[in-house]
Design an enzyme around this catalytic site. Structure first.
Site, PDB file in Angstrom:
ATOM      1  N   VAL A   8      36.054 -10.974  25.072  1.00  0.00           N
ATOM      2  CA  VAL A   8      34.982 -12.080  24.611  1.00  0.00           C
ATOM      3  C   VAL A   8      35.393 -13.394  24.863  1.00  0.00           C
ATOM      4  CG1 VAL A   8      34.083 -12.956  22.700  1.00  0.00           C
ATOM      5  CG2 VAL A   8      34.473 -10.632  22.636  1.00  0.00           C
ATOM      6  N   ILE A  25      32.923  -6.717  16.403  1.00  0.00           N
ATOM      7  CA  ILE A  25      33.557  -6.204  17.733  1.00  0.00           C
ATOM      8  C   ILE A  25      34.885  -5.632  17.538  1.00  0.00           C
ATOM      9  CG2 ILE A  25      34.512  -8.625  18.378  1.00  0.00           C
ATOM     10  CD1 ILE A  25      32.856  -5.819  20.558  1.00  0.00           C
ATOM     11  N   GLY A  43      25.798  -9.934  19.753  1.00  0.00           N
ATOM     12  CA  GLY A  43      26.603 -10.652  20.618  1.00  0.00           C
ATOM     13  C   GLY A  43      27.941 -10.024  20.802  1.00  0.00           C
ATOM     14  N   GLU A  44      28.978 -10.905  21.077  1.00  0.00           N
ATOM     15  CA  GLU A  44      30.415 -10.748  20.899  1.00  0.00           C
ATOM     16  C   GLU A  44      30.729  -9.435  21.579  1.00  0.00           C
ATOM     17  OE1 GLU A  44      31.407  -9.568  16.584  1.00  0.00           O
ATOM     18  OE2 GLU A  44      30.525 -11.523  15.896  1.00  0.00           O
ATOM     19  N   GLY A  45      29.911  -9.238  22.575  1.00  0.00           N
ATOM     20  CA  GLY A  45      30.098  -7.622  23.211  1.00  0.00           C
ATOM     21  C   GLY A  45      29.839  -6.306  22.486  1.00  0.00           C
TER      22      GLY A  45
END
Length: 340
Positions: free
Chosen positions: A75, A109, A307-309
């Protein structure tokens, strides 16, 4: 960790000259993987996308029987000058706070990477020094873009079998929409979404900022779009993607912001994202449009917008399932079953 001849690069011209030498898909390995798939104890094609994913990984890893021994998730975090235009419902201090949460193991995440079996790291990029406000001038210099790309490249573990990419940065959905519009056309409304939860007034400010940026930086595509609009985390994502390509490591892209960063490379050099899979399509309205522009079919559609992966981490479990079937199933011959 290792560096590669792609970086450091002293200029965009120098980097562009190196892109043509990036590895390409191994058709022989992919053909061998397809032949193996067709020998397995099932009707050909019965596992659908799982078969396609296994063959995709075979072509990029250069072996008919690819495996994931090490999955790496990174990230990248950055802050943005365009927040001066009131595009963000949360203060920029949240970026620093979220990085600390990632490092402490308390974010979504962290849990998703643990469940999927991925090693997670976070790279904070000069959070105390936001990029320039792209409505007033360039967000970064060419040298700053190249420095952030090099940091992204340096974060890639050469021993990884797959790379998952994510981001964190208050205001970066505005940056992503500007990058997408600049590289793939359309107007601000086509790409702007609520991000972390902008209300009607906030969306108006976001669209106005994107429109102002597009008017100021007309014609900025590819690497030039990173200079015009980019955050350091978007540039780092680009560097990581290129480094992964140089190392023949397939990449799982996350949501709209990550994919918009990656799209810069495709706008710069067609085929630059051939080693990338779209982990999911998220709820941010521009994401589906962007994936269509890139010709990427997402593995998952779960309505995620974190988000964040996070979407890439969930998709990793699908990729692991594809390889378990590919490598673990018996063939017709092994099982003594007629394939006639």
């Amino acid at each position: 960790m290792m560096s590669h001849a792609l970086f450091p690069a002293g200029s965009f011209a120098e980097l562009r000259a190196r892109l043509a030498a990036l590895p390409r898909y191994d058709e022989a390995a992919a053909a061998a993987a397809l032949a193996h798939q067709n020998s397995l104890l099932k009707p050909p094609g019965a596992l659908g996308r799982l078969e396609e994913v296994a063959i995709f990984l075979a072509g990029w890893r250069g072996t008919a029987r690819p495996r994931i021994g090490k999955a790496q998730a990174v990230v990248f975090a950055g802050n943005h000058g365009v927040c001066a235009q009131g595009v963000n419902p949360y203060p920029q201090e949240v970026t620093v706070q979220m990085v600390a949460t990632f490092q402490a193991g308390g974010a979504a995440i962290n849990q998703l990477c643990r469940a999927a079996g991925a090693d997670l790291s976070v790279v904070a990029l000069e959070l105390e020094r936001p990029t320039g406000d792209f409505t007033q001038g360039e967000a970064m210099s060419e040298a700053e873009v190249l420095a952030a790309m090099a940091q992204g490249a340096d974060a890639v573990n050469a021993q990884a079998d797959i790379l998952l990419l994510g981001e964190m940065g208050i205001g970066n959905s505005t940056v992503a929409a500007a990058l997408a519009a600049s590289c793939f056309g359309g107007v601000a409304q086509d790409w702007a979404g609520p991000g972390t939860g902008s209300d009607h007034a906030g969306m108006g400010r976001k669209i106005s900022a994107i429109e102002a940026g597009l008017a100021r930086h007309q014609g900025a595509r590819g690497l030039a779009a990173l200079v015009a609009f980019g955050g350091r985390e978007q540039a780092a994502i680009c560097g990581a993607i290129l480094q992964a390509r140089a190392l023949r490591i397939p990449v799982l892209l996350d949501g709209f912001i990550c994919t918009a960063a990656a799209g810069v490379l495709e706008a710069e050099a067609k085929g630059a994202l051939d080693h990338c899979l779209a982990g999911h399509v998220g709820a941010e309205p521009g994401h589906r449009r962007l994936l269509a522009a890139l010709g990427k079919e997402p593995l998952l559609a779960l309505g995620m917008r974190l988000g964040e992966g996070s979407g890439a981490a969930v998709a990793l479990s699908v990729v692991r399932a594809a390889l378990e079937a590919h490598n673990g199933m018996s063939t017709f011959a092994e099982a003594g079953v007629s394939d006639a």
